[in-house]
Scaffold this active site. Structure first.
Site, PDB file in Angstrom:
ATOM      1  N   THR A 134       0.836  -1.107  -0.079  1.00 17.68           N
ATOM      2  CA  THR A 134      -0.052  -0.102  -0.065  1.00 17.68           C
ATOM      3  C   THR A 134       0.804   1.221   0.029  1.00 17.68           C
ATOM      4  OG1 THR A 134      -1.544   1.417   1.350  1.00 17.68           O
ATOM      5  CG2 THR A 134      -0.283  -0.565   2.544  1.00 17.68           C
ATOM      6  N   ASP A 135       0.323   2.167  -0.439  1.00 17.64           N
ATOM      7  CA  ASP A 135       0.799   3.692  -0.386  1.00 17.64           C
ATOM      8  C   ASP A 135       0.988   4.258   1.152  1.00 17.64           C
ATOM      9  OD1 ASP A 135      -1.703   4.160  -0.031  1.00 17.64           O
ATOM     10  OD2 ASP A 135      -1.747   5.813  -1.618  1.00 17.64           O
ATOM     11  N   GLU A 136       0.362   3.419   1.972  1.00 19.78           N
ATOM     12  CA  GLU A 136       0.075   4.196   3.411  1.00 19.78           C
ATOM     13  C   GLU A 136       1.576   4.070   3.905  1.00 19.78           C
ATOM     14  OE1 GLU A 136      -3.682   3.496   5.598  1.00 19.78           O
ATOM     15  OE2 GLU A 136      -4.578   3.126   3.462  1.00 19.78           O
ATOM     16  N   TYR A 160      -1.717  -0.324  11.027  1.00 24.16           N
ATOM     17  CA  TYR A 160      -2.133  -1.036   9.706  1.00 24.16           C
ATOM     18  C   TYR A 160      -0.733  -0.689   9.068  1.00 24.16           C
ATOM     19  CZ  TYR A 160      -3.217  -1.701   4.941  1.00 24.16           C
ATOM     20  OH  TYR A 160      -3.265  -1.877   3.358  1.00 24.16           O
ATOM     21  N   LYS A 164       2.023  -3.297   7.508  1.00 23.32           N
ATOM     22  CA  LYS A 164       2.517  -3.453   5.989  1.00 23.32           C
ATOM     23  C   LYS A 164       3.938  -2.783   5.648  1.00 23.32           C
ATOM     24  CE  LYS A 164       0.316  -4.616   3.059  1.00 23.32           C
ATOM     25  NZ  LYS A 164       0.052  -5.981   2.653  1.00 23.32           N
TER      26      LYS A 164
HETATM   27  P1  NAD Z   1      -9.349  -7.475   2.340  1.00 31.14           P
HETATM   28  O1  NAD Z   1      -9.443  -7.170   3.822  1.00 31.14           O
HETATM   29  O2  NAD Z   1     -10.710  -7.122   1.459  1.00 31.14           O
HETATM   30  O3  NAD Z   1      -8.810  -9.178   2.129  1.00 31.14           O
HETATM   31  C1  NAD Z   1      -7.937  -9.522   2.771  1.00 31.14           C
HETATM   32  C2  NAD Z   1      -8.029 -11.016   2.581  1.00 31.14           C
HETATM   33  O4  NAD Z   1      -7.076 -11.778   3.463  1.00 31.14           O
HETATM   34  C3  NAD Z   1      -9.503 -11.769   3.045  1.00 31.14           C
HETATM   35  O5  NAD Z   1     -10.079 -12.495   2.095  1.00 31.14           O
HETATM   36  C4  NAD Z   1      -9.027 -12.524   4.502  1.00 31.14           C
HETATM   37  O6  NAD Z   1     -10.046 -13.473   4.818  1.00 31.14           O
HETATM   38  C5  NAD Z   1      -7.666 -13.100   3.998  1.00 31.14           C
HETATM   39  N1  NAD Z   1      -6.559 -12.968   5.098  1.00 31.14           N
HETATM   40  C6  NAD Z   1      -6.647 -12.402   6.215  1.00 31.14           C
HETATM   41  N2  NAD Z   1      -5.854 -13.050   7.168  1.00 31.14           N
HETATM   42  C7  NAD Z   1      -5.282 -14.017   6.703  1.00 31.14           C
HETATM   43  C8  NAD Z   1      -4.371 -15.019   7.253  1.00 31.14           C
HETATM   44  N3  NAD Z   1      -3.944 -14.962   8.294  1.00 31.14           N
HETATM   45  N4  NAD Z   1      -4.112 -16.097   6.478  1.00 31.14           N
HETATM   46  C9  NAD Z   1      -4.801 -16.103   5.076  1.00 31.14           C
HETATM   47  N5  NAD Z   1      -5.665 -15.354   4.822  1.00 31.14           N
HETATM   48  C10 NAD Z   1      -6.080 -14.244   5.507  1.00 31.14           C
HETATM   49  O7  NAD Z   1      -8.147  -6.689   1.819  1.00 31.14           O
HETATM   50  P2  NAD Z   1      -7.924  -6.035   0.680  1.00 31.14           P
HETATM   51  O8  NAD Z   1      -8.445  -4.497   0.276  1.00 31.14           O
HETATM   52  O9  NAD Z   1      -8.361  -6.986  -0.943  1.00 31.14           O
HETATM   53  O10 NAD Z   1      -6.326  -6.029   0.279  1.00 31.14           O
HETATM   54  C11 NAD Z   1      -5.480  -7.080  -0.363  1.00 31.14           C
HETATM   55  C12 NAD Z   1      -4.114  -6.535  -0.092  1.00 31.14           C
HETATM   56  O11 NAD Z   1      -3.690  -5.228  -0.917  1.00 31.14           O
HETATM   57  C13 NAD Z   1      -3.733  -6.222   1.150  1.00 31.14           C
HETATM   58  O12 NAD Z   1      -2.482  -6.630   1.416  1.00 31.14           O
HETATM   59  C14 NAD Z   1      -3.603  -4.712   1.382  1.00 31.14           C
HETATM   60  O13 NAD Z   1      -2.577  -4.111   2.380  1.00 31.14           O
HETATM   61  C15 NAD Z   1      -3.432  -4.197  -0.021  1.00 31.14           C
HETATM   62  N6  NAD Z   1      -4.002  -3.078  -0.519  1.00 31.14           N
HETATM   63  C16 NAD Z   1      -5.164  -2.785  -0.356  1.00 31.14           C
HETATM   64  C17 NAD Z   1      -5.635  -1.813  -0.878  1.00 31.14           C
HETATM   65  C18 NAD Z   1      -7.154  -1.115  -0.781  1.00 31.14           C
HETATM   66  O14 NAD Z   1      -7.361  -0.057  -1.006  1.00 31.14           O
HETATM   67  N7  NAD Z   1      -8.060  -2.042  -0.433  1.00 31.14           N
HETATM   68  C19 NAD Z   1      -4.883  -0.419  -1.499  1.00 31.14           C
HETATM   69  C20 NAD Z   1      -3.366  -0.785  -1.542  1.00 31.14           C
HETATM   70  C21 NAD Z   1      -2.993  -2.184  -0.951  1.00 31.14           C
HETATM   71  P1  TYD Z   2     -10.866   3.970   4.041  1.00 29.31           P
HETATM   72  O1  TYD Z   2     -11.737   3.442   2.999  1.00 29.31           O
HETATM   73  O2  TYD Z   2     -10.905   3.277   5.482  1.00 29.31           O
HETATM   74  O3  TYD Z   2      -9.294   3.645   3.469  1.00 29.31           O
HETATM   75  P2  TYD Z   2      -7.864   4.395   4.245  1.00 29.31           P
HETATM   76  O4  TYD Z   2      -8.144   4.772   5.527  1.00 29.31           O
HETATM   77  O5  TYD Z   2      -7.132   2.902   4.047  1.00 29.31           O
HETATM   78  O6  TYD Z   2      -7.416   5.527   3.216  1.00 29.31           O
HETATM   79  O7  TYD Z   2     -10.850   5.387   4.266  1.00 29.31           O
HETATM   80  C1  TYD Z   2     -10.795   6.286   3.247  1.00 29.31           C
HETATM   81  C2  TYD Z   2     -10.747   7.734   4.001  1.00 29.31           C
HETATM   82  O8  TYD Z   2     -12.067   8.145   4.277  1.00 29.31           O
HETATM   83  C3  TYD Z   2      -9.946   7.985   4.810  1.00 29.31           C
HETATM   84  O9  TYD Z   2      -9.510   9.591   4.803  1.00 29.31           O
HETATM   85  C4  TYD Z   2     -10.932   7.890   6.014  1.00 29.31           C
HETATM   86  C5  TYD Z   2     -12.278   8.356   5.606  1.00 29.31           C
HETATM   87  N1  TYD Z   2     -13.389   7.762   5.996  1.00 29.31           N
HETATM   88  C6  TYD Z   2     -14.419   8.539   6.473  1.00 29.31           C
HETATM   89  O10 TYD Z   2     -14.436   9.878   6.561  1.00 29.31           O
HETATM   90  N2  TYD Z   2     -15.694   7.899   6.950  1.00 29.31           N
HETATM   91  C7  TYD Z   2     -15.655   6.570   7.112  1.00 29.31           C
HETATM   92  O11 TYD Z   2     -16.902   5.964   7.873  1.00 29.31           O
HETATM   93  C8  TYD Z   2     -14.862   5.727   6.742  1.00 29.31           C
HETATM   94  C9  TYD Z   2     -14.781   4.367   6.763  1.00 29.31           C
HETATM   95  C10 TYD Z   2     -13.728   6.392   6.348  1.00 29.31           C
END
Ligand code: NAD
Ligand code: TYD
Length: 354
Positions: A134-136, A160, A164
Protein backbone atom coordinates in the site's frame (compact mmCIF):
# COMPACT_ATOMS: atom_id res chain seq x y z
CA UNK A 1 2.15 -24.07 -14.12
CA UNK A 2 0.17 -22.73 -11.18
CA UNK A 3 -0.05 -19.57 -9.10
CA UNK A 4 -0.43 -19.57 -5.33
CA UNK A 5 -2.60 -16.62 -4.32
CA UNK A 6 -3.05 -15.68 -0.66
CA UNK A 7 -6.11 -13.69 0.43
CA UNK A 8 -7.98 -14.44 -2.80
CA UNK A 9 -11.40 -14.33 -1.10
CA UNK A 10 -10.97 -10.67 -0.11
CA UNK A 11 -11.73 -7.56 -2.11
CA UNK A 12 -8.68 -7.19 -4.35
CA UNK A 13 -7.65 -10.86 -4.27
CA UNK A 14 -11.04 -12.08 -5.50
CA UNK A 15 -11.08 -9.46 -8.27
CA UNK A 16 -7.61 -10.66 -9.27
CA UNK A 17 -8.59 -14.34 -9.30
CA UNK A 18 -11.77 -13.65 -11.30
CA UNK A 19 -9.90 -11.46 -13.82
CA UNK A 20 -7.07 -13.96 -14.18
CA UNK A 21 -9.33 -16.96 -14.76
CA UNK A 22 -11.54 -15.02 -17.19
CA UNK A 23 -8.88 -15.94 -19.75
CA UNK A 24 -9.61 -19.54 -20.83
CA UNK A 25 -5.89 -20.10 -21.40
CA UNK A 26 -4.86 -18.85 -17.94
CA UNK A 27 -2.85 -21.00 -15.54
CA UNK A 28 -4.68 -22.49 -12.53
CA UNK A 29 -4.79 -20.75 -9.16
CA UNK A 30 -4.48 -22.24 -5.69
CA UNK A 31 -6.26 -19.73 -3.47
CA UNK A 32 -5.29 -19.82 0.22
CA UNK A 33 -7.52 -17.73 2.46
CA UNK A 34 -8.33 -17.85 6.18
CA UNK A 35 -11.85 -16.47 5.56
CA UNK A 36 -11.67 -13.79 8.21
CA UNK A 37 -14.60 -11.35 8.36
CA UNK A 38 -13.16 -9.83 5.12
CA UNK A 39 -12.96 -13.10 3.18
CA UNK A 40 -16.04 -14.25 1.35
CA UNK A 41 -16.40 -17.35 -0.79
CA UNK A 42 -19.46 -15.78 -2.43
CA UNK A 43 -17.04 -13.49 -4.31
CA UNK A 44 -15.76 -16.62 -6.07
CA UNK A 45 -19.13 -18.25 -6.75
CA UNK A 46 -18.65 -17.89 -10.54
CA UNK A 47 -15.69 -20.30 -10.26
CA UNK A 48 -17.59 -23.07 -8.45
CA UNK A 49 -17.29 -25.44 -11.41
CA UNK A 50 -13.91 -24.22 -12.69
CA UNK A 51 -11.28 -26.90 -12.03
CA UNK A 52 -8.55 -24.28 -12.46
CA UNK A 53 -9.54 -22.73 -9.13
CA UNK A 54 -8.52 -24.69 -6.02
CA UNK A 55 -9.71 -23.02 -2.83
CA UNK A 56 -7.87 -23.85 0.41
CA UNK A 57 -9.24 -22.62 3.72
CA UNK A 58 -6.13 -21.93 5.79
CA UNK A 59 -3.82 -19.42 7.39
CA UNK A 60 -0.56 -17.94 6.09
CA UNK A 61 0.97 -18.35 9.54
CA UNK A 62 0.62 -22.16 9.18
CA UNK A 63 4.05 -23.17 7.90
CA UNK A 64 3.23 -26.87 7.56
CA UNK A 65 0.23 -26.06 5.38
CA UNK A 66 2.30 -23.68 3.23
CA UNK A 67 5.02 -26.33 2.76
CA UNK A 68 2.43 -28.92 1.77
CA UNK A 69 0.72 -26.61 -0.75
CA UNK A 70 4.02 -25.54 -2.32
CA UNK A 71 5.25 -29.16 -2.60
CA UNK A 72 1.94 -30.38 -4.03
CA UNK A 73 1.24 -27.60 -6.54
CA UNK A 74 4.77 -26.34 -7.31
CA UNK A 75 3.61 -22.80 -8.20
CA UNK A 76 5.72 -20.64 -10.47
CA UNK A 77 4.73 -17.60 -8.42
CA UNK A 78 3.24 -16.60 -5.08
CA UNK A 79 0.92 -13.57 -5.14
CA UNK A 80 0.56 -12.31 -1.61
CA UNK A 81 -2.66 -10.34 -1.02
CA UNK A 82 -3.62 -11.73 2.42
CA UNK A 83 -3.63 -9.07 5.10
CA UNK A 84 -5.62 -7.32 7.74
CA UNK A 85 -6.43 -4.20 5.75
CA UNK A 86 -8.64 -1.71 7.60
CA UNK A 87 -6.99 1.24 9.38
CA UNK A 88 -9.89 1.79 11.83
CA UNK A 89 -9.79 -1.87 12.90
CA UNK A 90 -6.03 -1.58 13.40
CA UNK A 91 -6.64 1.30 15.81
CA UNK A 92 -9.13 -0.78 17.82
CA UNK A 93 -7.00 -3.97 17.77
CA UNK A 94 -3.47 -3.94 16.31
CA UNK A 95 -2.61 -7.52 17.35
CA UNK A 96 -4.23 -9.23 14.36
CA UNK A 97 -2.34 -6.86 12.04
CA UNK A 98 1.03 -7.81 13.52
CA UNK A 99 0.12 -11.49 13.37
CA UNK A 100 -1.06 -11.66 9.76
CA UNK A 101 0.83 -8.83 8.09
CA UNK A 102 4.18 -9.29 9.84
CA UNK A 103 4.33 -12.90 11.11
CA UNK A 104 2.23 -14.20 8.22
CA UNK A 105 4.40 -12.52 5.60
CA UNK A 106 7.59 -13.77 7.22
CA UNK A 107 6.22 -17.33 7.39
CA UNK A 108 5.20 -17.15 3.74
CA UNK A 109 8.61 -15.77 2.75
CA UNK A 110 10.39 -18.61 4.53
CA UNK A 111 8.15 -21.25 2.95
CA UNK A 112 8.59 -19.65 -0.50
CA UNK A 113 12.36 -19.49 -0.01
CA UNK A 114 12.52 -23.20 0.86
CA UNK A 115 10.40 -24.04 -2.20
CA UNK A 116 12.41 -21.76 -4.52
CA UNK A 117 15.74 -23.12 -3.22
CA UNK A 118 14.66 -26.61 -4.24
CA UNK A 119 13.76 -25.62 -7.81
CA UNK A 120 16.19 -26.27 -10.60
CA UNK A 121 17.52 -24.11 -13.46
CA UNK A 122 14.77 -22.40 -15.40
CA UNK A 123 12.06 -22.87 -12.77
CA UNK A 124 14.28 -21.25 -10.16
CA UNK A 125 15.08 -18.31 -12.45
CA UNK A 126 11.42 -17.82 -13.40
CA UNK A 127 9.98 -18.01 -9.85
CA UNK A 128 8.46 -14.80 -8.40
CA UNK A 129 7.17 -13.73 -4.98
CA UNK A 130 4.83 -10.78 -5.58
CA UNK A 131 4.02 -8.76 -2.48
CA UNK A 132 0.91 -6.58 -2.69
CA UNK A 133 1.32 -3.49 -0.55
CA UNK A 134 0.00 0.00 0.00
CA UNK A 135 0.97 3.65 -0.41
CA UNK A 136 0.14 4.14 3.28
CA UNK A 137 3.66 2.93 4.22
CA UNK A 138 5.00 6.30 3.01
CA UNK A 139 2.98 8.31 5.54
CA UNK A 140 1.08 11.54 4.96
CA UNK A 141 1.77 14.32 2.40
CA UNK A 142 1.28 18.05 2.88
CA UNK A 143 -1.12 19.62 0.36
CA UNK A 144 1.50 20.73 -2.18
CA UNK A 145 4.18 18.06 -1.66
CA UNK A 146 5.10 15.92 -4.69
CA UNK A 147 3.40 12.52 -4.90
CA UNK A 148 5.08 9.40 -3.45
CA UNK A 149 7.84 7.91 -5.58
CA UNK A 150 9.35 4.48 -4.88
CA UNK A 151 12.24 6.14 -2.99
CA UNK A 152 10.05 8.16 -0.62
CA UNK A 153 11.03 7.46 3.02
CA UNK A 154 8.87 5.03 4.97
CA UNK A 155 6.85 6.96 7.59
CA UNK A 156 3.89 4.75 8.50
CA UNK A 157 1.47 6.33 10.97
CA UNK A 158 -1.20 3.73 11.77
CA UNK A 159 -0.85 0.20 13.14
CA UNK A 160 -2.07 -1.00 9.71
CA UNK A 161 0.52 0.94 7.72
CA UNK A 162 3.28 0.10 10.21
CA UNK A 163 2.53 -3.61 9.87
CA UNK A 164 2.51 -3.32 6.05
CA UNK A 165 5.78 -1.35 6.18
CA UNK A 166 7.29 -4.15 8.27
CA UNK A 167 6.14 -6.70 5.70
CA UNK A 168 7.66 -4.63 2.86
CA UNK A 169 10.97 -4.53 4.72
CA UNK A 170 10.92 -8.31 5.22
CA UNK A 171 10.26 -8.83 1.49
CA UNK A 172 13.12 -6.49 0.61
CA UNK A 173 15.48 -8.26 3.02
CA UNK A 174 14.61 -11.74 1.69
CA UNK A 175 15.69 -10.50 -1.74
CA UNK A 176 18.81 -8.72 -0.55
CA UNK A 177 19.99 -11.51 1.75
CA UNK A 178 18.78 -14.71 0.09
CA UNK A 179 18.22 -13.59 -3.51
CA UNK A 180 14.53 -14.54 -3.44
CA UNK A 181 13.09 -13.01 -6.67
CA UNK A 182 10.56 -10.64 -5.14
CA UNK A 183 8.35 -7.93 -6.66
CA UNK A 184 6.58 -5.32 -4.54
CA UNK A 185 3.73 -3.09 -5.64
CA UNK A 186 2.59 -0.19 -3.43
CA UNK A 187 -0.88 0.82 -4.53
CA UNK A 188 -3.22 3.66 -3.66
CA UNK A 189 -6.84 3.29 -2.43
CA UNK A 190 -8.84 0.84 -4.55
CA UNK A 191 -12.58 0.80 -5.15
CA UNK A 192 -14.88 -1.46 -7.15
CA UNK A 193 -16.97 -4.65 -6.89
CA UNK A 194 -16.75 -6.89 -3.79
CA UNK A 195 -15.38 -4.04 -1.64
CA UNK A 196 -16.34 -4.78 1.96
CA UNK A 197 -18.65 -2.01 3.27
CA UNK A 198 -16.41 -0.99 6.14
CA UNK A 199 -14.32 1.13 3.72
CA UNK A 200 -15.33 4.62 2.61
CA UNK A 201 -16.92 4.12 -0.82
CA UNK A 202 -18.96 0.93 -0.23
CA UNK A 203 -19.95 2.13 3.26
CA UNK A 204 -21.36 5.33 1.78
CA UNK A 205 -23.24 3.43 -0.95
CA UNK A 206 -24.86 0.91 1.40
CA UNK A 207 -25.67 3.51 4.07
CA UNK A 208 -27.17 5.90 1.50
CA UNK A 209 -29.35 3.11 0.09
CA UNK A 210 -30.56 2.34 3.61
CA UNK A 211 -31.25 6.02 4.42
CA UNK A 212 -28.57 5.94 7.16
CA UNK A 213 -26.09 8.74 8.02
CA UNK A 214 -22.99 9.07 5.82
CA UNK A 215 -20.21 9.57 8.40
CA UNK A 216 -17.39 11.83 7.15
CA UNK A 217 -14.44 11.89 9.54
CA UNK A 218 -13.33 15.38 10.63
CA UNK A 219 -13.59 18.07 7.96
CA UNK A 220 -13.75 15.49 5.13
CA UNK A 221 -10.91 17.22 3.28
CA UNK A 222 -8.45 14.32 3.52
CA UNK A 223 -7.16 13.32 0.10
CA UNK A 224 -6.74 9.83 -1.35
CA UNK A 225 -5.65 8.74 -4.84
CA UNK A 226 -8.40 6.37 -6.02
CA UNK A 227 -7.80 3.48 -8.42
CA UNK A 228 -10.41 1.14 -9.90
CA UNK A 229 -9.66 -2.40 -8.67
CA UNK A 230 -9.54 -3.84 -12.21
CA UNK A 231 -6.69 -1.45 -12.96
CA UNK A 232 -4.82 -2.61 -9.85
CA UNK A 233 -5.23 -6.22 -11.05
CA UNK A 234 -3.87 -5.32 -14.51
CA UNK A 235 -0.89 -3.59 -12.87
CA UNK A 236 -0.15 -6.72 -10.83
CA UNK A 237 -0.35 -8.90 -13.96
CA UNK A 238 2.03 -6.52 -15.73
CA UNK A 239 4.56 -6.47 -12.89
CA UNK A 240 4.38 -10.24 -12.49
CA UNK A 241 5.07 -10.70 -16.20
CA UNK A 242 7.74 -8.08 -16.76
CA UNK A 243 8.80 -6.48 -13.45
CA UNK A 244 12.44 -6.69 -12.45
CA UNK A 245 13.06 -8.87 -9.35
CA UNK A 246 13.92 -6.79 -6.31
CA UNK A 247 12.13 -3.71 -7.67
CA UNK A 248 9.26 -1.75 -6.17
CA UNK A 249 6.52 -0.29 -8.39
CA UNK A 250 4.06 2.34 -7.19
CA UNK A 251 0.56 1.93 -8.62
CA UNK A 252 -1.98 4.76 -8.63
CA UNK A 253 -4.87 6.29 -10.49
CA UNK A 254 -3.63 9.88 -11.01
CA UNK A 255 -6.85 10.70 -9.30
CA UNK A 256 -6.61 12.68 -6.06
CA UNK A 257 -9.92 13.53 -4.47
CA UNK A 258 -11.09 14.69 -1.06
CA UNK A 259 -13.39 12.39 0.88
CA UNK A 260 -16.04 15.09 0.63
CA UNK A 261 -15.85 15.03 -3.19
CA UNK A 262 -16.05 11.23 -3.18
CA UNK A 263 -19.15 11.16 -1.02
CA UNK A 264 -20.87 13.89 -3.04
CA UNK A 265 -20.11 11.97 -6.26
CA UNK A 266 -21.59 8.76 -4.81
CA UNK A 267 -24.69 10.68 -3.67
CA UNK A 268 -25.16 12.31 -7.10
CA UNK A 269 -24.91 8.93 -8.86
CA UNK A 270 -27.45 7.41 -6.48
CA UNK A 271 -29.77 10.40 -7.03
CA UNK A 272 -29.62 9.59 -10.73
CA UNK A 273 -29.74 5.77 -10.60
CA UNK A 274 -31.91 5.17 -7.48
CA UNK A 275 -33.63 8.44 -6.50
CA UNK A 276 -34.84 8.62 -2.91
CA UNK A 277 -38.34 10.13 -2.54
CA UNK A 278 -37.20 11.59 0.80
CA UNK A 279 -34.69 13.89 -0.97
CA UNK A 280 -31.12 14.08 -2.26
CA UNK A 281 -28.81 11.48 -0.70
CA UNK A 282 -26.34 14.23 0.28
CA UNK A 283 -28.77 15.25 3.04
CA UNK A 284 -27.46 12.18 4.93
CA UNK A 285 -23.83 13.43 5.10
CA UNK A 286 -22.82 13.79 8.75
CA UNK A 287 -19.49 15.07 10.04
CA UNK A 288 -18.26 12.84 12.87
CA UNK A 289 -15.22 12.74 15.16
CA UNK A 290 -11.98 12.29 13.22
CA UNK A 291 -9.88 9.12 13.10
CA UNK A 292 -6.92 9.34 15.53
CA UNK A 293 -3.67 10.02 13.66
CA UNK A 294 -5.62 10.42 10.40
CA UNK A 295 -3.25 10.77 7.40
CA UNK A 296 -4.14 13.94 5.52
CA UNK A 297 -3.10 13.11 1.98
CA UNK A 298 -1.82 10.21 -0.11
CA UNK A 299 -0.81 10.57 -3.76
CA UNK A 300 1.08 8.16 -5.99
CA UNK A 301 3.62 9.03 -8.64
CA UNK A 302 3.06 6.09 -11.02
CA UNK A 303 5.60 7.14 -13.65
CA UNK A 304 8.03 4.25 -13.02
CA UNK A 305 5.54 1.48 -13.85
CA UNK A 306 4.45 3.44 -16.94
CA UNK A 307 8.01 4.15 -18.11
CA UNK A 308 9.43 0.68 -17.49
CA UNK A 309 6.44 -1.57 -18.06
CA UNK A 310 3.97 0.53 -20.08
CA UNK A 311 1.13 0.28 -17.52
CA UNK A 312 -1.50 3.01 -17.11
CA UNK A 313 -4.98 2.82 -15.60
CA UNK A 314 -7.74 2.15 -18.13
CA UNK A 315 -10.62 3.64 -16.09
CA UNK A 316 -11.18 7.28 -15.27
CA UNK A 317 -12.78 8.02 -11.91
CA UNK A 318 -16.05 8.87 -13.67
CA UNK A 319 -16.24 5.51 -15.46
CA UNK A 320 -14.99 3.48 -12.48
CA UNK A 321 -17.27 4.99 -9.85
CA UNK A 322 -20.33 4.68 -12.11
CA UNK A 323 -19.59 0.97 -12.66
CA UNK A 324 -19.04 0.53 -8.92
CA UNK A 325 -22.29 2.18 -7.82
CA UNK A 326 -24.18 0.19 -10.48
CA UNK A 327 -22.54 -3.04 -9.22
CA UNK A 328 -23.81 -2.40 -5.67
CA UNK A 329 -27.29 -1.65 -6.99
CA UNK A 330 -27.24 -4.93 -8.95
CA UNK A 331 -25.89 -7.04 -6.06
CA UNK A 332 -28.23 -6.38 -3.16
CA UNK A 333 -27.95 -10.06 -2.13
CA UNK A 334 -24.17 -9.81 -1.78
CA UNK A 335 -24.54 -6.65 0.29
CA UNK A 336 -27.13 -8.28 2.57
CA UNK A 337 -24.91 -11.35 2.92
CA UNK A 338 -21.91 -9.41 4.23
CA UNK A 339 -23.91 -7.36 6.73
CA UNK A 340 -23.82 -10.13 9.30
CA UNK A 341 -23.90 -9.85 13.09
CA UNK A 342 -20.15 -9.29 13.19
CA UNK A 343 -20.47 -6.47 10.64
CA UNK A 344 -23.14 -4.82 12.76
CA UNK A 345 -20.91 -5.23 15.85
CA UNK A 346 -18.08 -3.48 14.00
CA UNK A 347 -20.32 -0.58 12.93
CA UNK A 348 -21.43 -0.18 16.54
CA UNK A 349 -17.81 -0.28 17.79
CA UNK A 350 -16.48 2.22 15.26
CA UNK A 351 -19.31 4.72 15.00
CA UNK A 352 -21.19 4.66 18.31
CA UNK A 353 -18.66 6.90 20.09
CA UNK A 354 -18.19 9.34 17.19
P1 NAD B 1 -9.36 -7.50 2.37
O1 NAD B 1 -9.33 -7.18 3.83
O2 NAD B 1 -10.61 -7.24 1.58
O3 NAD B 1 -9.01 -9.04 2.14
C1 NAD B 1 -7.97 -9.67 2.85
C2 NAD B 1 -8.11 -11.17 2.62
O4 NAD B 1 -7.03 -11.83 3.32
C3 NAD B 1 -9.42 -11.75 3.17
O5 NAD B 1 -9.98 -12.64 2.23
C4 NAD B 1 -8.98 -12.49 4.43
O6 NAD B 1 -9.81 -13.60 4.74
C5 NAD B 1 -7.57 -12.92 4.06
N1 NAD B 1 -6.72 -13.14 5.24
C6 NAD B 1 -6.59 -12.30 6.33
N2 NAD B 1 -5.74 -12.85 7.23
C7 NAD B 1 -5.31 -14.03 6.68
C8 NAD B 1 -4.42 -15.02 7.11
N3 NAD B 1 -3.78 -14.93 8.31
N4 NAD B 1 -4.19 -16.09 6.31
C9 NAD B 1 -4.82 -16.19 5.12
N5 NAD B 1 -5.70 -15.29 4.67
C10 NAD B 1 -5.93 -14.21 5.44
O7 NAD B 1 -8.12 -6.71 1.75
P2 NAD B 1 -7.96 -6.07 0.30
O8 NAD B 1 -8.52 -4.71 0.32
O9 NAD B 1 -8.39 -7.06 -0.71
O10 NAD B 1 -6.37 -5.93 0.26
C11 NAD B 1 -5.55 -6.96 -0.30
C12 NAD B 1 -4.10 -6.51 -0.19
O11 NAD B 1 -3.91 -5.29 -0.89
C13 NAD B 1 -3.65 -6.24 1.23
O12 NAD B 1 -2.34 -6.73 1.39
C14 NAD B 1 -3.69 -4.72 1.36
O13 NAD B 1 -2.74 -4.27 2.30
C15 NAD B 1 -3.33 -4.32 -0.04
N6 NAD B 1 -3.86 -3.02 -0.50
C16 NAD B 1 -5.18 -2.71 -0.37
C17 NAD B 1 -5.67 -1.50 -0.85
C18 NAD B 1 -7.14 -1.15 -0.77
O14 NAD B 1 -7.51 -0.01 -1.14
N7 NAD B 1 -8.01 -2.04 -0.37
C19 NAD B 1 -4.80 -0.59 -1.44
C20 NAD B 1 -3.44 -0.95 -1.56
C21 NAD B 1 -3.00 -2.16 -1.09
P1 TYD C 1 -10.74 3.91 4.12
O1 TYD C 1 -11.68 3.45 3.06
O2 TYD C 1 -10.86 3.29 5.48
O3 TYD C 1 -9.27 3.74 3.54
P2 TYD C 1 -7.84 4.28 4.14
O4 TYD C 1 -8.02 4.75 5.53
O5 TYD C 1 -7.01 3.04 4.05
O6 TYD C 1 -7.41 5.37 3.20
O7 TYD C 1 -10.89 5.47 4.28
C1 TYD C 1 -10.70 6.34 3.17
C2 TYD C 1 -10.84 7.76 3.69
O8 TYD C 1 -12.18 7.96 4.10
C3 TYD C 1 -9.97 8.04 4.92
O9 TYD C 1 -9.50 9.38 4.83
C4 TYD C 1 -10.93 7.90 6.08
C5 TYD C 1 -12.26 8.35 5.49
N1 TYD C 1 -13.46 7.72 6.07
C6 TYD C 1 -14.51 8.52 6.49
O10 TYD C 1 -14.46 9.78 6.40
N2 TYD C 1 -15.62 7.92 7.03
C7 TYD C 1 -15.71 6.56 7.17
O11 TYD C 1 -16.74 6.07 7.70
C8 TYD C 1 -14.63 5.74 6.70
C9 TYD C 1 -14.68 4.24 6.82
C10 TYD C 1 -13.52 6.37 6.15
Amino acid sequence: MTLLVTGGAGFIGSNFVLDWLADPAAEPIVNLDALTYAGNRQNLAALARDARHVFVHGDITDRALLDRLLAEHRPRAVLHFAAESHVDRSIHGPGAFIRTNVEGTSTLLEAARAHWSGLDGNARAAFRFHHVSTDEVYGSLSPDAPAFTETHPYEPNSPYSASKAASDHLVRAWHHTYGLPVLTTNCSNNYGPYHFPEKLIPLMIVNALAGKPLPLYGDGLQVRDWLYVGDHCSAIRTVLARGRPGEVYNVGGWNEKTNREIVHTVCALLDELRPDPAGPHARLITHVKDRPGHDRRYAIDARKIERELGWRPAETFDTGIRKTVQWYLDHADWVAGVQSGSYRDWVATNYAAR
